[in-house]
Design a protein around this motif. Structure first.
Motif, mmCIF file in Angstrom:
data_model
loop_
_atom_site.group_PDB
_atom_site.id
_atom_site.type_symbol
_atom_site.label_atom_id
_atom_site.label_comp_id
_atom_site.label_asym_id
_atom_site.label_seq_id
_atom_site.Cartn_x
_atom_site.Cartn_y
_atom_site.Cartn_z
ATOM 1 N N ILE A 126 3.470 -5.758 9.755
ATOM 2 C CA ILE A 126 4.217 -4.945 8.796
ATOM 3 C C ILE A 126 5.543 -5.619 8.459
ATOM 4 O O ILE A 126 6.397 -5.802 9.321
ATOM 5 C CB ILE A 126 4.480 -3.515 9.335
ATOM 6 N N LYS A 127 5.726 -5.980 7.206
ATOM 7 C CA LYS A 127 6.955 -6.640 6.775
ATOM 8 C C LYS A 127 8.073 -5.628 6.536
ATOM 9 O O LYS A 127 9.229 -5.849 6.917
ATOM 10 C CB LYS A 127 6.689 -7.435 5.493
ATOM 11 N N SER A 128 7.729 -4.505 5.920
ATOM 12 C CA SER A 128 8.729 -3.466 5.664
ATOM 13 C C SER A 128 8.039 -2.159 5.306
ATOM 14 O O SER A 128 6.857 -2.143 4.941
ATOM 15 C CB SER A 128 9.678 -3.875 4.528
ATOM 16 N N ILE A 129 8.789 -1.063 5.426
ATOM 17 C CA ILE A 129 8.332 0.254 4.986
ATOM 18 C C ILE A 129 9.429 0.831 4.105
ATOM 19 O O ILE A 129 10.599 0.873 4.502
ATOM 20 C CB ILE A 129 8.041 1.180 6.180
ATOM 21 N N LEU A 156 5.036 6.930 1.491
ATOM 22 C CA LEU A 156 5.692 5.714 1.975
ATOM 23 C C LEU A 156 5.012 4.469 1.399
ATOM 24 O O LEU A 156 3.791 4.443 1.217
ATOM 25 C CB LEU A 156 5.652 5.646 3.503
ATOM 26 N N LEU A 157 5.801 3.448 1.129
ATOM 27 C CA LEU A 157 5.274 2.173 0.640
ATOM 28 C C LEU A 157 5.334 1.159 1.780
ATOM 29 O O LEU A 157 6.400 0.843 2.291
ATOM 30 C CB LEU A 157 6.091 1.667 -0.546
ATOM 31 N N VAL A 158 4.168 0.665 2.179
ATOM 32 C CA VAL A 158 4.086 -0.303 3.273
ATOM 33 C C VAL A 158 3.843 -1.694 2.696
ATOM 34 O O VAL A 158 2.982 -1.875 1.840
ATOM 35 C CB VAL A 158 2.944 0.056 4.246
ATOM 36 N N LYS A 159 4.623 -2.680 3.168
ATOM 37 C CA LYS A 159 4.441 -4.065 2.753
ATOM 38 C C LYS A 159 4.079 -4.894 3.985
ATOM 39 O O LYS A 159 4.700 -4.746 5.041
ATOM 40 C CB LYS A 159 5.723 -4.610 2.111
ATOM 41 N N GLY A 160 3.062 -5.744 3.834
ATOM 42 C CA GLY A 160 2.605 -6.501 4.992
ATOM 43 C C GLY A 160 2.251 -7.937 4.680
ATOM 44 O O GLY A 160 2.141 -8.330 3.512
ATOM 45 N N LEU A 218 0.859 -1.185 0.000
ATOM 46 C CA LEU A 218 0.000 0.000 0.000
ATOM 47 C C LEU A 218 0.893 1.233 0.000
ATOM 48 O O LEU A 218 1.792 1.364 0.835
ATOM 49 C CB LEU A 218 -0.894 0.020 1.242
ATOM 50 N N THR A 219 0.644 2.122 -0.958
ATOM 51 C CA THR A 219 1.342 3.411 -0.972
ATOM 52 C C THR A 219 0.500 4.409 -0.193
ATOM 53 O O THR A 219 -0.644 4.705 -0.566
ATOM 54 C CB THR A 219 1.559 3.911 -2.409
ATOM 55 N N LEU A 220 1.037 4.917 0.896
ATOM 56 C CA LEU A 220 0.317 5.851 1.749
ATOM 57 C C LEU A 220 0.258 7.229 1.103
ATOM 58 O O LEU A 220 0.994 7.532 0.162
ATOM 59 C CB LEU A 220 1.004 5.949 3.115
ATOM 60 N N THR A 221 -0.627 8.063 1.605
ATOM 61 C CA THR A 221 -0.769 9.415 1.065
ATOM 62 C C THR A 221 0.499 10.243 1.262
ATOM 63 O O THR A 221 0.731 11.211 0.541
ATOM 64 C CB THR A 221 -1.961 10.136 1.726
ATOM 65 N N ASN A 222 1.330 9.849 2.228
ATOM 66 C CA ASN A 222 2.586 10.580 2.449
ATOM 67 C C ASN A 222 3.724 10.050 1.584
ATOM 68 O O ASN A 222 4.867 10.502 1.711
ATOM 69 C CB ASN A 222 2.975 10.546 3.929
#
Length: 293
Positions: A209-212, A148-152, A142-146
């Protein structure tokens, strides 16, 4: 003359045998050989429960700490060695398969209408539930509005156990709190219970959360996998970003076996919209799914 030693149990022909074969949402590709062995073709052999397994499911402490389910899976699915380290979605699929191997394809459950509270008895199919399960992806992004790319990834079954224990303890605390006569003491105890539950939910969020991934000053992607760094970020980010991540994680953990079914309310005068139909959850908790049906 020495008595001949019998090397095989004379009743071995009557031992249980696999009743069905099934895949699991993850396909087993996230686990090493210490957790499970993936058979050729990916389908796991499912044996019916033994009497010992059924007795284990009646042990409240073993159910609460996950030992009953772990023992059940290791007994009925020999390829599984460490069930607690598997994703919760995989464990749900295995519980459904074991229920089918032990009691047949049809499972009777009860659904309560959200409008009139009428209880309707319905039948779900084990085979249909397994065939309709959603395969887990290698990871979710998921690419956040700020930016950042979050992987889970989904919760592990161990994390689900922790959540269940915390919920049980919270329920017991609430019962004790209701018996307190002092208002300030009752308020303090309620706050303590709420904080403990909130802390656990936060830890579950971190665990999923796997990574950011962020971009450095040179425009290069940098992946953060350190749990402590991720935890500190989640503790200090704004609530809008936090809600984005929470919704993302909750969506991941809805994957796997479909845990809801459409039900027609038996009350003809029910005010629910859509022709008296409503969506009811299917509770795969072993207390209800095995002993309550």
């Amino acid at each position: 003359m020495a008595e001949k030693i019998q090397s095989q149990n004379p009743l071995s022909a009557y031992f249980r045998a696999p009743k069905l074969y099934t895949t699991i949402p993850s396909g087993g590709r996230f686990y090493d050989a210490e957790i499970m062995s993936v058979p050729e073709g990916g389908e796991l052999a499912i044996f019916p429960m033994t009497t010992k397994d059924e007795l284990m499911l009646k042990n409240p402490d073993a159910l609460l700490n996950g030992e009953a389910v772990a023992s059940l899976i290791k007994s009925c699915v020999p390829d599984i060695k460490q069930p607690k380290k598997m994703f919760s979605a995989d464990v749900d699929a295995l519980l459904i398969a074991i229920r089918g191997a032990s009691g047949g394809d049809d499972v009777e459950i009860q659904a309560t209408c959200p409008e009139c509270e009428t209880i309707t008895d319905i039948t779900i199919s084990v085979e249909a539930s397994l065939q309709g399960m959603e395969e887990l992806e290698s990871e979710y992004e998921l690419t956040l509005t700020n930016g950042l790319l979050v992987k889970g990834l989904p919760f592990t079954y161990f994390s689900t156990i922790r959540a269940g224990v915390a919920s049980f303890q919270s329920t017991r605390s609430m019962q004790s709190i209701s018996e307190m006569s002092d208002d300030m003491e009752r308020l303090s105890a309620f706050n303590d219970s709420f904080v403990k539950l909130a802390d656990l939910n936060f830890e579950l969020l971190v665990d999923s959360i796997k990574s950011i991934v962020y971009q450095d000053e040179e425009g290069q992607n940098v992946s953060i996998t350190d749990g402590q760094v991720i935890r500190e970020f989640l503790e200090n980010t704004d609530n809008t970003t936090g809600k984005e991540i929470e919704t993302f994680v909750n969506g991941i953990n809805d994957k796997g076996v479909k845990n809801e079914v459409m039900v027609k309310c038996e009350n003809e005068e029910c005010p629910v919209e859509g022709g008296n139909e409503f969506i009811a959850p299917i509770n795969f908790d072993p207390v209800n799914f095995f002993t309550g049906s």
